[in-house]
Scaffold this motif. Structure first.
Motif, PDB file in Angstrom:
ATOM      1  N   TYR A  69       1.133  -1.370  -0.106  1.00 21.65           N
ATOM      2  CA  TYR A  69      -0.080  -0.021   0.317  1.00 21.65           C
ATOM      3  C   TYR A  69       1.003   1.605   0.060  1.00 21.65           C
ATOM      4  CZ  TYR A  69      -2.473   3.479   2.179  1.00 21.65           C
ATOM      5  OH  TYR A  69      -3.343   4.837   1.835  1.00 21.65           O
ATOM      6  N   ALA A  70       0.396   1.745  -0.990  1.00 20.53           N
ATOM      7  CA  ALA A  70       1.445   3.807  -1.100  1.00 20.53           C
ATOM      8  C   ALA A  70       0.852   4.069   0.463  1.00 20.53           C
ATOM      9  CB  ALA A  70       1.302   3.767  -2.271  1.00 20.53           C
ATOM     10  N   GLY A  71       1.463   4.869   0.616  1.00 17.91           N
ATOM     11  CA  GLY A  71       1.231   5.410   2.171  1.00 17.91           C
ATOM     12  C   GLY A  71       0.697   6.921   2.257  1.00 17.91           C
ATOM     13  N   LYS A  72       1.086   7.279   1.057  1.00 21.19           N
ATOM     14  CA  LYS A  72       1.263   8.346   1.172  1.00 21.19           C
ATOM     15  C   LYS A  72      -0.139   9.304   0.787  1.00 21.19           C
ATOM     16  CE  LYS A  72       3.687   7.157  -2.755  1.00 21.19           C
ATOM     17  NZ  LYS A  72       4.538   6.988  -3.477  1.00 21.19           N
ATOM     18  N   ALA A  73      -1.007   8.454   0.134  1.00 21.13           N
ATOM     19  CA  ALA A  73      -1.973   8.734   0.151  1.00 21.13           C
ATOM     20  C   ALA A  73      -3.048   8.570   1.224  1.00 21.13           C
ATOM     21  CB  ALA A  73      -3.194   7.016  -0.956  1.00 21.13           C
TER      22      ALA A  73
ATOM     23  N   GLU B 229       2.469  -0.962  -6.165  1.00 22.03           N
ATOM     24  CA  GLU B 229       2.418  -0.357  -4.867  1.00 22.03           C
ATOM     25  C   GLU B 229       1.066   0.683  -4.763  1.00 22.03           C
ATOM     26  OE1 GLU B 229       7.028   0.768  -4.758  1.00 22.03           O
ATOM     27  OE2 GLU B 229       5.413   1.772  -6.165  1.00 22.03           O
ATOM     28  N   PRO B 230      -0.025  -0.010  -4.725  1.00 28.90           N
ATOM     29  CA  PRO B 230      -0.666   0.951  -4.838  1.00 28.90           C
ATOM     30  C   PRO B 230      -2.015   1.493  -4.205  1.00 28.90           C
ATOM     31  CG  PRO B 230      -2.350  -1.118  -4.673  1.00 28.90           C
ATOM     32  CD  PRO B 230      -0.975  -1.136  -4.827  1.00 28.90           C
ATOM     33  N   GLY B 231      -1.995   3.147  -4.377  1.00 28.77           N
ATOM     34  CA  GLY B 231      -2.144   4.095  -2.740  1.00 28.77           C
ATOM     35  C   GLY B 231      -3.727   4.236  -3.815  1.00 28.77           C
TER      36      GLY B 231
ATOM     37  N   LEU C  76      -4.803  22.336  -7.232  1.00 23.78           N
ATOM     38  CA  LEU C  76      -3.483  21.727  -7.650  1.00 23.78           C
ATOM     39  C   LEU C  76      -3.433  20.808  -8.719  1.00 23.78           C
ATOM     40  CD1 LEU C  76      -1.025  21.872  -6.573  1.00 23.78           C
ATOM     41  CD2 LEU C  76      -1.578  19.953  -5.390  1.00 23.78           C
ATOM     42  N   TYR C  77      -4.706  20.888  -8.753  1.00 20.47           N
ATOM     43  CA  TYR C  77      -4.970  19.878 -10.405  1.00 20.47           C
ATOM     44  C   TYR C  77      -6.530  19.755 -10.974  1.00 20.47           C
ATOM     45  CZ  TYR C  77      -1.812  17.007  -7.444  1.00 20.47           C
ATOM     46  OH  TYR C  77      -1.358  16.167  -6.846  1.00 20.47           O
ATOM     47  N   LYS C  78      -7.082  21.173 -10.801  1.00 19.86           N
ATOM     48  CA  LYS C  78      -8.820  20.918 -11.272  1.00 19.86           C
ATOM     49  C   LYS C  78      -8.852  19.343 -11.398  1.00 19.86           C
ATOM     50  CE  LYS C  78      -8.112  24.748 -14.247  1.00 19.86           C
ATOM     51  NZ  LYS C  78      -6.651  25.275 -15.042  1.00 19.86           N
TER      52      LYS C  78
ATOM     53  N   GLY D 145       2.534   6.453 -13.525  1.00 20.39           N
ATOM     54  CA  GLY D 145       1.530   7.066 -13.337  1.00 20.39           C
ATOM     55  C   GLY D 145       1.131   7.139 -12.050  1.00 20.39           C
ATOM     56  N   SER D 146      -0.280   8.267 -12.750  1.00 12.46           N
ATOM     57  CA  SER D 146      -1.425   7.464 -11.841  1.00 12.46           C
ATOM     58  C   SER D 146      -2.728   8.145 -12.591  1.00 12.46           C
ATOM     59  CB  SER D 146      -1.032   9.205  -9.927  1.00 12.46           C
ATOM     60  OG  SER D 146      -1.865   8.353  -9.549  1.00 12.46           O
ATOM     61  N   GLN D 147      -3.420   7.870 -11.828  1.00 10.08           N
ATOM     62  CA  GLN D 147      -4.509   7.849 -12.029  1.00 10.08           C
ATOM     63  C   GLN D 147      -4.807   7.482 -13.555  1.00 10.08           C
ATOM     64  OE1 GLN D 147      -7.963   7.468 -11.009  1.00 10.08           O
ATOM     65  NE2 GLN D 147      -9.135   9.384 -11.834  1.00 10.08           N
TER      66      GLN D 147
ATOM     67  N   LEU E  81      15.836  -1.211  -7.599  1.00  9.51           N
ATOM     68  CA  LEU E  81      17.054   0.563  -8.537  1.00  9.51           C
ATOM     69  C   LEU E  81      15.681   0.451  -9.044  1.00  9.51           C
ATOM     70  CD1 LEU E  81      20.077   0.017 -10.503  1.00  9.51           C
ATOM     71  CD2 LEU E  81      19.974   0.609  -7.994  1.00  9.51           C
ATOM     72  N   ARG E  82      14.867   1.352  -8.395  1.00 10.38           N
ATOM     73  CA  ARG E  82      13.938   2.286  -8.950  1.00 10.38           C
ATOM     74  C   ARG E  82      14.142   2.834 -11.126  1.00 10.38           C
ATOM     75  NH1 ARG E  82       9.332   7.366  -8.099  1.00 10.38           N
ATOM     76  NH2 ARG E  82       8.646   7.262 -10.084  1.00 10.38           N
ATOM     77  N   VAL E  83      13.756   2.632 -12.297  1.00 13.60           N
ATOM     78  CA  VAL E  83      14.331   2.967 -13.387  1.00 13.60           C
ATOM     79  C   VAL E  83      13.069   3.657 -14.026  1.00 13.60           C
ATOM     80  CG1 VAL E  83      15.878   0.628 -13.441  1.00 13.60           C
ATOM     81  CG2 VAL E  83      13.641   0.867 -13.983  1.00 13.60           C
TER      82      VAL E  83
ATOM     83  N   LEU F 225      -6.900  19.481  -2.062  1.00 15.61           N
ATOM     84  CA  LEU F 225      -6.005  20.423  -1.917  1.00 15.61           C
ATOM     85  C   LEU F 225      -6.524  20.180  -4.112  1.00 15.61           C
ATOM     86  CD1 LEU F 225      -4.069  22.807  -1.891  1.00 15.61           C
ATOM     87  CD2 LEU F 225      -2.319  21.259  -1.783  1.00 15.61           C
ATOM     88  N   ARG F 226      -6.879  19.764  -4.607  1.00 18.32           N
ATOM     89  CA  ARG F 226      -6.581  18.684  -5.285  1.00 18.32           C
ATOM     90  C   ARG F 226      -7.136  19.591  -6.573  1.00 18.32           C
ATOM     91  NH1 ARG F 226      -8.195  13.950  -7.414  1.00 18.32           N
ATOM     92  NH2 ARG F 226      -6.296  14.116  -8.029  1.00 18.32           N
ATOM     93  N   PRO F 227      -8.734  20.102  -6.255  1.00 15.04           N
ATOM     94  CA  PRO F 227      -9.108  20.990  -7.570  1.00 15.04           C
ATOM     95  C   PRO F 227      -8.100  22.101  -7.384  1.00 15.04           C
ATOM     96  CG  PRO F 227     -10.355  20.621  -5.582  1.00 15.04           C
ATOM     97  CD  PRO F 227      -9.479  20.090  -5.065  1.00 15.04           C
TER      98      PRO F 227
ATOM     99  N   GLY G 217       2.127   1.510  -8.670  1.00 16.90           N
ATOM    100  CA  GLY G 217       1.107   2.354  -8.687  1.00 16.90           C
ATOM    101  C   GLY G 217       0.634   2.974  -9.976  1.00 16.90           C
ATOM    102  N   GLY G 218      -0.434   2.850  -9.553  1.00 16.75           N
ATOM    103  CA  GLY G 218      -1.251   4.320 -10.672  1.00 16.75           C
ATOM    104  C   GLY G 218      -2.892   4.033 -11.341  1.00 16.75           C
ATOM    105  N   PHE G 219      -3.035   2.415 -10.537  1.00 17.00           N
ATOM    106  CA  PHE G 219      -4.643   1.854 -10.949  1.00 17.00           C
ATOM    107  C   PHE G 219      -5.569   3.399 -10.544  1.00 17.00           C
ATOM    108  CE2 PHE G 219      -1.660  -0.661  -9.324  1.00 17.00           C
ATOM    109  CZ  PHE G 219      -1.583  -1.381  -9.869  1.00 17.00           C
TER     110      PHE G 219
HETATM  111  N1  LLP Z   1       4.240   4.248  -6.123  1.00 16.74           N
HETATM  112  C1  LLP Z   1       5.082   4.967  -6.530  1.00 16.74           C
HETATM  113  C2  LLP Z   1       6.807   5.292  -6.935  1.00 16.74           C
HETATM  114  C3  LLP Z   1       4.355   6.337  -6.858  1.00 16.74           C
HETATM  115  O1  LLP Z   1       5.253   8.085  -7.069  1.00 16.74           O
HETATM  116  C4  LLP Z   1       2.928   6.589  -6.331  1.00 16.74           C
HETATM  117  C5  LLP Z   1       2.675   7.502  -6.026  1.00 16.74           C
HETATM  118  C6  LLP Z   1       2.446   5.470  -5.736  1.00 16.74           C
HETATM  119  C7  LLP Z   1       3.393   4.401  -6.214  1.00 16.74           C
HETATM  120  C8  LLP Z   1       0.987   5.215  -5.955  1.00 16.74           C
HETATM  121  O2  LLP Z   1       0.188   5.868  -6.907  1.00 16.74           O
HETATM  122  P1  LLP Z   1      -1.525   5.862  -7.163  1.00 16.74           P
HETATM  123  O3  LLP Z   1      -1.373   4.409  -6.947  1.00 16.74           O
HETATM  124  O4  LLP Z   1      -1.474   6.320  -5.236  1.00 16.74           O
HETATM  125  O5  LLP Z   1      -1.690   6.956  -8.201  1.00 16.74           O
HETATM  126  N2  LLP Z   1      -1.076  13.880  -5.507  1.00 16.74           N
HETATM  127  C9  LLP Z   1      -1.805  13.581  -6.618  1.00 16.74           C
HETATM  128  C10 LLP Z   1      -0.926  11.599  -7.011  1.00 16.74           C
HETATM  129  C11 LLP Z   1       0.721  11.773  -7.167  1.00 16.74           C
HETATM  130  C12 LLP Z   1       1.175  10.727  -7.012  1.00 16.74           C
HETATM  131  C13 LLP Z   1       2.752  10.251  -6.754  1.00 16.74           C
HETATM  132  N3  LLP Z   1       2.821   8.486  -6.126  1.00 16.74           N
HETATM  133  C14 LLP Z   1      -2.998  13.546  -6.587  1.00 16.74           C
HETATM  134  O6  LLP Z   1      -3.468  13.978  -5.473  1.00 16.74           O
HETATM  135  O7  LLP Z   1      -3.731  13.177  -8.196  1.00 16.74           O
END
Ligand code: LLP
Length: 444
Positions: free
Chosen positions: A64-68, A291-293, A334-336, A210-212, A155-157, A330-332, A248-250
């Motif tokens: 799980y990508a904790g940043k979410a 790594e889904p967030g 920041l990203y519309k 990427g994301s979304q 290694l991140r590539v 912040l998303r609207p 991640g990015g789904f």
């Molecule tokens: N792994 C890596 C290395 C990442 O950089 C990210 C997101 C994820 C996984 C998780 O991606 P997800 O599954 O959540 O799409 N603040 C922006 C999104 C930034 C995403 C950054 N990296 C937003 O609110 O749309």
């Protein structure tokens, strides 16, 4: 039509319910703005990832990508679901450690990890560092060698694939701040350097495209590129790597216009692409990490706001203000980003008015939703904004000295507080107030 999402229900009084708890009860008990997570929905998402991987027969980790969204109770949930955890900062790592997350399942990301952060990870004995660049490669190894402690790394590539919501592009050499570029040879060099380092155990490579993302071709293409890359490394260095992390990015659904694939479809396309691409090269199938967030928490989150003032500009628009906005989402700004909402306490009434939802920050750009149909609203009504569970609270801020909202988890008719609402006292906690001349620091 009232768009109550699958994580919600409208009861017989026309009140929005989230996993068996009415929005009116939640507002009464915890106040607003309130971030509400449907715990059942989060757990279902975790399970859909794992079950689909189980069916594939491949070895895997879902981190799980904790940043979410992260807090200690979320860490506990992730642990209970048998997932791994991707952290990107000392703060996220600290949260995970405080909540007792199994260290061997922690993966540490970031393009500029500090010495302190790297030391924290090594000393905790985390499962893996995702090394981003040449400087980190040297620094992490130095720190590991000082401690005579071997560390696992990926290694991140950057494979030269960039995916967006509806399409992907092959960028060739990728202009990105992250990772070792495959196209220009830095990826190979990074691998060679890592292989020479006695305190590294190079598990494999990582890429995040990427994301979304709403389609699967980007993942498939990245996997093809990475399989070729690993095959070349095998031919040149006689090393077979055991892990491929595809990030991640789904995609998720914010509004009716979004049509993401079910989680299982993303996972299936990845596992099939891995079998195909590695099979073609007769390369031993690596363990697959993802790594889904967003796809774990976004749709499970709803924000409840109290409606306040209104401003009617006849012939132009009606602004309806809520007691939050860009400070909790912040998303609207920041990203519309677009969101859907309904009037939680009168969800059954006809939506006869088109209004625009304004936040309360001193900033014209603090508009949460433009042009949404709602029943005529009154001060004190509750607005529920859907799919706010990812990158909402985690990007919340104290602009205008606004306290961050409370966060609750609801599950089968019960709610519990997982993050307390910030108080005004919290806001001045780190302020240093100097009284009188004696405290003025002399410049010499
Ligand atoms: N792994 C890596 C290395 C990442 O950089 C990210 C997101 C994820 C996984 C998780 O991606 P997800 O599954 O959540 O799409 N603040 C922006 C999104 C930034 C995403 C950054 N990296 C937003 O609110 O749309």
């Amino acid at each position: 039509m009232v768009n109550v999402q699958s994580n919600h229900r409208m009861n017989q009084h026309g009140v929005l319910e989230i996993d068996g708890v009415t929005s009116t009860e939640l507002v009464k008990q915890y106040g607003t703005p309130l971030m509400v997570y449907n715990e059942t929905a989060i757990r279902q998402n975790c399970r859909e990832f794992k079950q689909t991987f189980d069916q594939s027969g491949l070895t895997y980790q879902v981190a799980y990508a904790g940043k979410a969204f992260l807090c200690m109770d979320m860490v506990r949930l992730v642990k209970e679901e048998g997932m791994s955890l991707d952290v990107v900062s000392g703060g996220e790592l600290y949260t995970a450690l405080q909540a007792g997350f199994p260290v061997e399942r922690i993966h540490f990301h970031g393009n500029n990890k500090s010495v302190e952060e790297l030391e924290m990870g090594i000393d905790a004995g985390i499962g893996c560092f995702v090394v981003d660049n040449f400087i980190e490669l040297e620094l992490l190894h130095e720190l590991a060698a000082e401690r005579e402690q071997k560390v696992n790394i990926l290694l991140r590539v950057t494979p030269g694939v960039e995916a967006h919501t509806h399409d992907y592009i092959m960028t060739g050499q990728e202009d990105s701040k992250f990772g070792f570029d495959v196209g220009n040879g830095q990826g190979k060099l990074g691998v060679q350097l890592a292989l020479q380092k006695p305190y590294f155990h190079l598990l494999g490579v990582h890429s995040h495209i990427g994301s979304q993302i709403f389609e699967t071709e980007g993942f498939q293409y990245a996997i093809e590129v990475l399989a070729r890359f690993l095959q070349e490394v095998r031919e040149e260095s006689d090393v077979v790597m055991s892990v491929l992390n595809v990030g991640g990015g789904f995609g998720v659904r914010y509004t009716e216009e979004d049509e993401p694939l079910p989680i299982r479809e993303y996972v299936k396309s990845i596992t099939e692409a891995v079998k195909f691409s590695f099979g073609q090269l007769s390369y031993p199938t690596p363990e697959i990490w993802v790594e889904p967030g967003r796809s774990i928490v976004a749709e499970a989150g709803t924000t409840l706001y109290k409606i306040g003032t209104q401003k009617n500009l006849p012939g132009i628009r009606k602004y309806v203000a809520i007691d939050g906005g860009m400070t909790d989402n912040l998303r609207p700004a920041l990203y519309k980003a677009r969101y859907d909402a309904l009037l939680a306490n009168r969800a059954n009434e006809e939506r006869t008015e088109v209004v625009s939802i304004a936040g309360k920050a001193c900033e014209s750009g603090d508009m949460l939703i433009w042009d949404i149909a709602l029943p005529p609203v009154r001060m004190g009504d509750t607005l529920a904004v859907f799919s706010t569970g990812a990158y909402g609270y985690s990007m919340a801020n104290n602009y205008n000295r606004t306290p961050r909202p409370a966060v609750v988890f609801v599950k089968e008719g019960e709610s519990r507080l997982v993050i307390r609402r910030e108080s005004y006292r919290d806001l001045v906690r780190n302020d240093v107030l100097h009284h009188g001349v004696e405290a003025v620091v002399k410049s010499q």
